[in-house]
Design a protein around this motif. Structure first.
Motif, PDB file in Angstrom:
ATOM      1  N   ASP A 240     -74.083  43.219  12.063  1.00  0.00           N
ATOM      2  CA  ASP A 240     -74.015  43.135  13.523  1.00  0.00           C
ATOM      3  C   ASP A 240     -72.569  43.224  14.021  1.00  0.00           C
ATOM      4  O   ASP A 240     -72.313  43.744  15.110  1.00  0.00           O
ATOM      5  CB  ASP A 240     -74.646  41.829  14.005  1.00  0.00           C
ATOM      6  N   TYR A 241     -71.636  42.667  13.228  1.00  0.00           N
ATOM      7  CA  TYR A 241     -70.231  42.669  13.624  1.00  0.00           C
ATOM      8  C   TYR A 241     -69.571  44.042  13.407  1.00  0.00           C
ATOM      9  O   TYR A 241     -68.780  44.495  14.217  1.00  0.00           O
ATOM     10  CB  TYR A 241     -69.445  41.628  12.811  1.00  0.00           C
ATOM     11  N   ILE A 242     -69.900  44.683  12.293  1.00  0.00           N
ATOM     12  CA  ILE A 242     -69.218  45.923  11.900  1.00  0.00           C
ATOM     13  C   ILE A 242     -70.207  47.076  12.004  1.00  0.00           C
ATOM     14  O   ILE A 242     -71.165  47.173  11.220  1.00  0.00           O
ATOM     15  CB  ILE A 242     -68.667  45.809  10.460  1.00  0.00           C
ATOM     16  N   LYS A 243     -69.983  47.948  12.964  1.00  0.00           N
ATOM     17  CA  LYS A 243     -70.893  49.072  13.190  1.00  0.00           C
ATOM     18  C   LYS A 243     -70.593  50.253  12.267  1.00  0.00           C
ATOM     19  O   LYS A 243     -71.477  51.050  11.965  1.00  0.00           O
ATOM     20  CB  LYS A 243     -70.782  49.531  14.651  1.00  0.00           C
ATOM     21  N   ASP A 244     -69.355  50.372  11.823  1.00  0.00           N
ATOM     22  CA  ASP A 244     -68.966  51.476  10.949  1.00  0.00           C
ATOM     23  C   ASP A 244     -69.320  51.123   9.500  1.00  0.00           C
ATOM     24  O   ASP A 244     -68.742  50.214   8.907  1.00  0.00           O
ATOM     25  CB  ASP A 244     -67.464  51.741  11.079  1.00  0.00           C
ATOM     26  N   LEU A 269     -60.438  49.150   4.593  1.00  0.00           N
ATOM     27  CA  LEU A 269     -59.808  49.401   5.879  1.00  0.00           C
ATOM     28  C   LEU A 269     -58.924  50.636   5.782  1.00  0.00           C
ATOM     29  O   LEU A 269     -58.498  51.042   4.690  1.00  0.00           O
ATOM     30  CB  LEU A 269     -58.984  48.192   6.327  1.00  0.00           C
ATOM     31  N   THR A 270     -58.660  51.229   6.920  1.00  0.00           N
ATOM     32  CA  THR A 270     -57.818  52.432   6.943  1.00  0.00           C
ATOM     33  C   THR A 270     -56.359  52.094   7.187  1.00  0.00           C
ATOM     34  O   THR A 270     -55.467  52.839   6.792  1.00  0.00           O
ATOM     35  CB  THR A 270     -58.298  53.406   8.034  1.00  0.00           C
ATOM     36  N   ASN A 271     -56.105  50.943   7.821  1.00  0.00           N
ATOM     37  CA  ASN A 271     -54.735  50.541   8.140  1.00  0.00           C
ATOM     38  C   ASN A 271     -54.606  49.044   7.909  1.00  0.00           C
ATOM     39  O   ASN A 271     -55.525  48.277   8.247  1.00  0.00           O
ATOM     40  CB  ASN A 271     -54.410  50.897   9.603  1.00  0.00           C
ATOM     41  N   VAL A 272     -53.478  48.633   7.334  1.00  0.00           N
ATOM     42  CA  VAL A 272     -53.296  47.218   7.008  1.00  0.00           C
ATOM     43  C   VAL A 272     -53.340  46.341   8.249  1.00  0.00           C
ATOM     44  O   VAL A 272     -53.668  45.152   8.169  1.00  0.00           O
ATOM     45  CB  VAL A 272     -51.962  47.017   6.243  1.00  0.00           C
ATOM     46  N   ASN A 273     -53.034  46.904   9.416  1.00  0.00           N
ATOM     47  CA  ASN A 273     -53.060  46.117  10.649  1.00  0.00           C
ATOM     48  C   ASN A 273     -54.486  45.699  11.042  1.00  0.00           C
ATOM     49  O   ASN A 273     -54.662  44.829  11.884  1.00  0.00           O
ATOM     50  CB  ASN A 273     -52.420  46.907  11.790  1.00  0.00           C
ATOM     51  N   GLU A 274     -55.506  46.359  10.459  1.00  0.00           N
ATOM     52  CA  GLU A 274     -56.890  45.992  10.734  1.00  0.00           C
ATOM     53  C   GLU A 274     -57.333  44.773   9.923  1.00  0.00           C
ATOM     54  O   GLU A 274     -58.390  44.190  10.199  1.00  0.00           O
ATOM     55  CB  GLU A 274     -57.823  47.171  10.395  1.00  0.00           C
ATOM     56  N   LEU A 275     -56.566  44.398   8.924  1.00  0.00           N
ATOM     57  CA  LEU A 275     -57.008  43.379   7.970  1.00  0.00           C
ATOM     58  C   LEU A 275     -57.238  42.029   8.625  1.00  0.00           C
ATOM     59  O   LEU A 275     -58.199  41.325   8.313  1.00  0.00           O
ATOM     60  CB  LEU A 275     -55.980  43.250   6.839  1.00  0.00           C
ATOM     61  N   ASN A 276     -56.361  41.647   9.540  1.00  0.00           N
ATOM     62  CA  ASN A 276     -56.478  40.334  10.174  1.00  0.00           C
ATOM     63  C   ASN A 276     -57.819  40.178  10.874  1.00  0.00           C
ATOM     64  O   ASN A 276     -58.506  39.153  10.730  1.00  0.00           O
ATOM     65  CB  ASN A 276     -55.327  40.151  11.167  1.00  0.00           C
ATOM     66  N   ASP A 277     -58.233  41.206  11.618  1.00  0.00           N
ATOM     67  CA  ASP A 277     -59.511  41.140  12.332  1.00  0.00           C
ATOM     68  C   ASP A 277     -60.691  41.124  11.362  1.00  0.00           C
ATOM     69  O   ASP A 277     -61.679  40.401  11.581  1.00  0.00           O
ATOM     70  CB  ASP A 277     -59.636  42.336  13.285  1.00  0.00           C
ATOM     71  N   LEU A 278     -60.609  41.905  10.296  1.00  0.00           N
ATOM     72  CA  LEU A 278     -61.696  41.958   9.327  1.00  0.00           C
ATOM     73  C   LEU A 278     -61.850  40.637   8.572  1.00  0.00           C
ATOM     74  O   LEU A 278     -62.964  40.183   8.308  1.00  0.00           O
ATOM     75  CB  LEU A 278     -61.473  43.111   8.351  1.00  0.00           C
ATOM     76  N   ILE A 279     -60.714  40.012   8.201  1.00  0.00           N
ATOM     77  CA  ILE A 279     -60.779  38.694   7.548  1.00  0.00           C
ATOM     78  C   ILE A 279     -61.439  37.682   8.477  1.00  0.00           C
ATOM     79  O   ILE A 279     -62.271  36.857   8.062  1.00  0.00           O
ATOM     80  CB  ILE A 279     -59.366  38.222   7.136  1.00  0.00           C
TER      81      ILE A 279
END
Length: 297
Positions: A240-244, A269-279
């Motif tokens: 539900d959180y991650i559509k991709d 992830l495609t970019n390390v800057n996305e990691l915080n949100d994914l964690i």
């Protein structure tokens, strides 16, 4: 090459100093011979002191000129390849060593017993050595890190050490002789002393897989609910959180350690800057799954 010309200058200075020393001693001998008796006697009486004075002047002048030439050679060769701050540190250290040798040479010419000086120098050397130990470790670590290409600008890394506690996760921006700069996933730029990489830090690159980065995250929960149920519920919540679907984490029930269930979540992830949100999403999903199952929902 220019440095070869400088070496030739050093050789010329040594030859000139030797010639001047020889000529002055000859002139002194001649003066003692040709001057009237009272004057020649006085000169003969102080002959050793005069020779000592000549030694000191020639050693001081010749040594100073040679040190300047050595500094020029280093500036043209070794120091040009280093960063400005590191070059200044090395230059200062060499200046201390070279001028210390010059002072000791002058003291020797004065027939001073250097035993006390050596003892004092040993103590001073220990103090200086302790003071520059960290700098030396940073330089050595920086050389090892840069030469082995363990870390390079643009690498996504996770750095774990007892020195700073929480892991540092981000992108390497610069690897220098003294520090490595990492732009963390929280947006702050951290300068890590290179000495921390020698035995104090576990660092891993976020390896690329199928065009993206992979980061393993461990999640621990109380084992008072069934771990498999928590894992399956967390997967449903993450959908539900991650559509991709390409970013959907892989969840593994790693082990049951006493009263704790441990899960390994492979985040893509495609970019390390996305990691915080994914964690954040993964932790929220597991927390929600745990409390739903615990409450019987």
């Amino acid at each position: 090459m220019q440095w070869r010309n400088q070496l030739i200058k050093i050789l010329i200075i040594l030859v000139v100093v030797a010639i001047i020393y020889f000529l002055l001693k000859v002139i002194l001998k001649v003066l003692i011979t040709i001057l009237p008796t009272p004057i020649s006697t006085d000169i003969s009486t102080f002959e050793s002191e005069i020779i000592t004075g000549i030694d000191i002047v020639l050693i001081a002048v010749g040594g100073y000129l040679i040190i300047n030439i050595i500094q020029k050679i280093l500036s043209m060769t070794v120091l040009t390849k280093l960063e400005r701050g590191v070059a200044n540190i090395i230059k200062f250290s060499l200046d201390v060593v070279l001028y210390t040798v010059l002072v000791l040479a002058i003291l020797t010419a004065l027939h001073i017993n250097l035993t006390g000086v050596v003892v004092g120098g040993a103590v001073g050397g220990i103090i200086i050595g302790l003071a520059v130990q960290t700098v030396a470790q940073n330089i050595l670590s920086g050389v090892l890190v840069t030469s082995s290409r363990t870390l390079s600008p643009g690498d996504a890394v996770s750095l774990i050490s007892w020195i700073w506690g929480n892991p540092i996760i981000g992108e390497v921006r610069k690897v220098s002789i003294l520090f490595t700069e990492v732009l963390t996933i929280y947006g702050n730029l951290v300068k890590i002393p290179n000495s921390a990489f020698l035995g104090n830090t576990v660092f891993q690159k976020l390896e690329r897989s199928e065009g993206g980065l992979v980061y393993p995250l461990q999640v621990s929960l109380n084992a008072d609910v069934e771990g498999v149920k928590v894992m399956e519920r967390a997967k449903d919540i993450l959908k539900d959180y991650i559509k991709d679907n390409t970013q959907m984490p892989q969840i593994i029930f790693s082990n049951k350690n006493g009263g704790t269930n441990v899960f390994t979540v492979i985040i893509r992830l495609t970019n390390v800057n996305e990691l915080n949100d994914l964690i954040n999403l993964v932790n929220r999903a597991f927390d929600q799954a745990y409390w739903q199952i615990k409450s019987g929902k």
